[in-house]
Every structure is written in structure tokens, then in C-alpha cells.
Scaffold this active site. Sequence first.
Site, mmCIF file in Angstrom:
data_model
loop_
_atom_site.group_PDB
_atom_site.id
_atom_site.type_symbol
_atom_site.label_atom_id
_atom_site.label_comp_id
_atom_site.label_asym_id
_atom_site.label_seq_id
_atom_site.Cartn_x
_atom_site.Cartn_y
_atom_site.Cartn_z
ATOM 1 N N GLY A 1 0.315 -1.580 0.170
ATOM 2 C CA GLY A 1 -0.362 0.219 -0.065
ATOM 3 C C GLY A 1 0.476 1.208 0.063
ATOM 4 O O GLY A 1 0.192 2.349 -0.007
ATOM 5 N N PRO B 1 5.175 -4.424 -0.696
ATOM 6 C CA PRO B 1 5.097 -3.833 -1.818
ATOM 7 C C PRO B 1 4.659 -3.837 -3.531
ATOM 8 O O PRO B 1 4.981 -4.863 -4.240
ATOM 9 C CB PRO B 1 5.798 -2.734 -1.653
ATOM 10 C CG PRO B 1 6.210 -3.973 -1.692
ATOM 11 C CD PRO B 1 5.861 -4.660 -0.321
ATOM 12 N N ARG C 1 -6.535 2.918 -15.383
ATOM 13 C CA ARG C 1 -6.665 4.032 -13.862
ATOM 14 C C ARG C 1 -7.687 5.152 -13.850
ATOM 15 O O ARG C 1 -8.585 5.318 -13.005
ATOM 16 C CB ARG C 1 -5.188 3.630 -13.216
ATOM 17 C CG ARG C 1 -4.661 2.429 -13.146
ATOM 18 C CD ARG C 1 -3.001 3.051 -12.386
ATOM 19 N NE ARG C 1 -3.449 3.183 -10.897
ATOM 20 C CZ ARG C 1 -3.435 4.031 -10.043
ATOM 21 N NH1 ARG C 1 -2.878 5.983 -11.147
ATOM 22 N NH2 ARG C 1 -4.033 4.202 -9.036
ATOM 23 N N CYS D 1 -15.248 3.412 -27.672
ATOM 24 C CA CYS D 1 -15.830 3.787 -27.875
ATOM 25 C C CYS D 1 -16.462 3.872 -27.116
ATOM 26 O O CYS D 1 -17.813 3.669 -27.258
ATOM 27 C CB CYS D 1 -16.710 3.171 -29.775
ATOM 28 S SG CYS D 1 -17.514 2.249 -29.371
ATOM 29 N N TYR E 1 -0.376 -1.409 -12.335
ATOM 30 C CA TYR E 1 -1.559 -1.830 -12.657
ATOM 31 C C TYR E 1 -1.391 -0.904 -14.379
ATOM 32 O O TYR E 1 -2.964 0.216 -13.353
ATOM 33 C CB TYR E 1 -2.544 -0.860 -11.603
ATOM 34 C CG TYR E 1 -2.400 -1.498 -10.106
ATOM 35 C CD1 TYR E 1 -2.405 -2.488 -9.624
ATOM 36 C CD2 TYR E 1 -1.821 -0.999 -9.303
ATOM 37 C CE1 TYR E 1 -2.233 -3.294 -8.226
ATOM 38 C CE2 TYR E 1 -1.284 -1.425 -8.042
ATOM 39 C CZ TYR E 1 -1.770 -2.760 -7.992
ATOM 40 O OH TYR E 1 -1.315 -3.580 -6.762
#
Length: 418
Positions: A231, A275, A313, A346, A375
Site C-alpha cells: 500500500g 508492496p 486507472r 468507443c 496497474y
Amino acid sequence: MNFIYSKVSHEKKFFGNTDPVQLTEKYGTPIYVYNENILRERCRDMKGLISYKNFSVNFSPKANGNLELIKIIRSEGLRVDAMSPGEIYVNLLAGYKPEEILYISNNVSEEEFLYAIHAGVKISVDSVSQLELFGRINPGGMVAFRLNPGVGAGHHEKVVTAGQKTKFGIEVSSIGEVKRVAEEYNLSITGINQHIGSLFMEGDAYLKSTGNILSVAKQFDNLEFIDLGGGFGIPYRKQANQPRLNLKELGDKLSAVIRSFVDEYGKEIEFKIEPGRYIVAESGILLGKVNAVKKNFKTKFIGTDLGFNVLVRPVMYDSHHDIEIYRKSGTPSLKEEPVTIVGNICETGDIIAKERHLPEIFENDILGVLDSGAYGYSMSSNYNNRLRPAEVLIQENGKPRIIRKRDTLDDLVRNFIL
Ligand code: LLP
């Protein structure tokens, strides 16, 4: 090539002996570019977090599962976690020994448990019901469990993974059940883990949850490890000089808490952290190309090949990524203006950066999306039947090397019954 707006990558010598225009001419766009030096530096930051001797760092490859990057991380002495048989498989391929892998399972089937048991990795379960299943298929085995320490943290409610609103972990009031099931199946509880959520920039919640996990840990005599979770955040707003997480302060506090726990527990058991983002986020820049520039009513849209199939993200969590601009021609940008940078998918929500004040952007410019090593690729998809990008590593010697090929049209149809 002209670096129109590129302070962050420039200061880090991110692109080594090459530059973004050369890279995109050689490998195409969109493309994820990683810098090996930065990756190694971040591994070392985490290894130095805690001064306790029996401390290890498990990289969380859900943030980035590229085989070559995992090999580099392994060469820095980090261990690894896994969230699925696929992650176990790739970790083994990267050279990890089974006992160096912690499988943090969540709502898995008997088949998945059997895969992990046969692979010989360490296993953590996420509920009393899964502990029962594990006990039935592996009586007498060793197992860890994931605690919900009651305190969460994270940059968005979707990624807070402890506390009252999440599916994760076993709450403190169910610890008696854990002991009962363990006894029934003769299981040895050898580890307790937690993960409170993703991306904190202050250590308070992490420290509080550490206190909570340690008081539960005292109730178990045969622990081999305690895993405090990942985290650790990184500053995504570097262009605005956002400060870094103060690792020294957090590390000193954690070291002191661990020391006093170990003295009381009477055994120098292993402490882990896990991590993902901190290790890989800053070592990645996503490059894409500007294919169109247009004005729709009041908004100036910069149309790129950076759809949310490539980096989800911003769409999924409203996440901010700084944008850089690189240009092949010598044309200068004479003004700054607000623009919205969009992709080629789209959906109207296909926005990578909304209303940013940037130097004027032209067709054929190359854009860099900073801090996209975590990510990014790992959450990319083939939505709209688009091809997932290639990945390139800027090696320690400054030279680029391709570490994952771009999808091909054949990849898209490989599993069809043709
Ligand atoms: N351990 C466990 C059990 C996890 O679930 C996670 C992340 C980690 C470790 C690593 O967390 P990190 O150090 O990377 O924060 N897709 C989201 C983040 C999801 C995190 C999922 N779990 C994002 O792009 O922000």
C-alpha cells in the site's frame, strides 16, 4: 527530437541512450517503457525500510506481472506474493522457489488450493469458510490467515481492503473460530497477514493496523511470519512537486514496534511487507501518439491511441497521471491551454487526462503518461478488440530491450473455434 514538456523524465534520465520518438518509431505505440535503474532503486528503498534482521519484502506482481521485471526484482533479493495460480506459475518461471512465494488466496476453489498445495507455496486463507475447505483437503497442513485489522487506507474506496466495508480478511471477533477449525483439522497456523489498502502517503493507518495485527499474533504460538501488507504510495503529481511518502519515519516506527513484539513473543519470527505499486509505478512511462486534435463545443480534445484498454486507472478510479509531451519536429508550442486527452475506445468516458493545462499539443506528438508502471499493463485488456501494447525495458546500460511483444490479430482469435 524536442522535449517540449518533460522535466520529470529528463531529470531521471528515464529514456537512457534513446528518446521517446526513437522508441515509438522502432516499437510502435502505445508502448510501456520501464527503467531498470529506477526499478532497482525502489526495490532497495523497500528492503531498507525496516532494520529488523528477519525482514523480507514480497513484491506483489498484480501491480506488474512482466516476467523480466520480476526477474530483476528477484535479483534484488525480494520475494514475491501471488493472488492466483497464474501468478504462482509466472513467479516460478521467474526463478522463485516455491517456499519464497506467499499465495494470498481470496474466495478460491478446491482446485486452486490443490494447485497451490502441490506447487509447495505458502498459503494464506481469507475466511473461516476457506480455512475449513483448506483443512478438509489438506488436514495437518500449515496455513496462514488474512486478518481484517479493522483499519483501512487507500486512494479510492475501491482499493481500501480492510475495515468494515470490504470483503477481505477475518475480523478479530472470529479469531476463536479460526482456532477451532485449525484444531479440528490439525492445521498449524504459521502466519498472519494483512493488507489494508492501496496507496497511502501518511503512515498512520499502517502503523495502527500493525498494532492490531500484533495483538492478534500474540494469541498464536507457532507463527513463522507476520505480513503487514503493501500500500506504500508514490507521488503521482510530480509536476506539482508532491512530496514523497516519508519512508524513514515510517520505517523507524515500524522497526521499534517489531522489536518490542519480538522481545515479548520470544522468537525472531519473519516480518514481511508486500508492496506492489511502490516498486514498479515510477519505473514505467506509457507512450502514446496524438492522432487527432479537435474542438467539440468548448472542449479541446487531444485524440490519442491511449484508450482505457491500455491504462484503465483514470477511468476506474479517477486517478491522476502527469502527462509529458515529446515532438519530432522543431515546432514550438507558443501557448498553454486546457485540453482533455482521450483515447480511441468507443465510450465517452475514455478519458486519460481531463482539463489539463498543457503546452499546445499537435498531431503526431508523442505523449508520456508518467508513473504508469503499476496497474498499467497488468490491468490492460483487449476491449474493442484492440491489441495490448508492447513493453520495453531501458536497461542499466541505457539501451532499450523489448520484454513483451505487442499482441497480434492472431492473438485475438487464438481461442476461437475456427
Ligand atoms: N497485497 C495484497 C493482498 C493486495 O491485494 C495488494 C493490492 C498488494 C499487496 C499490493 O498493494 P500496493 O502496494 O500495490 O498498493 N488497481 C489499483 C490498486 C489495487 C490494489 C490491489 N491489491 C490501482 O490501480 O490503484
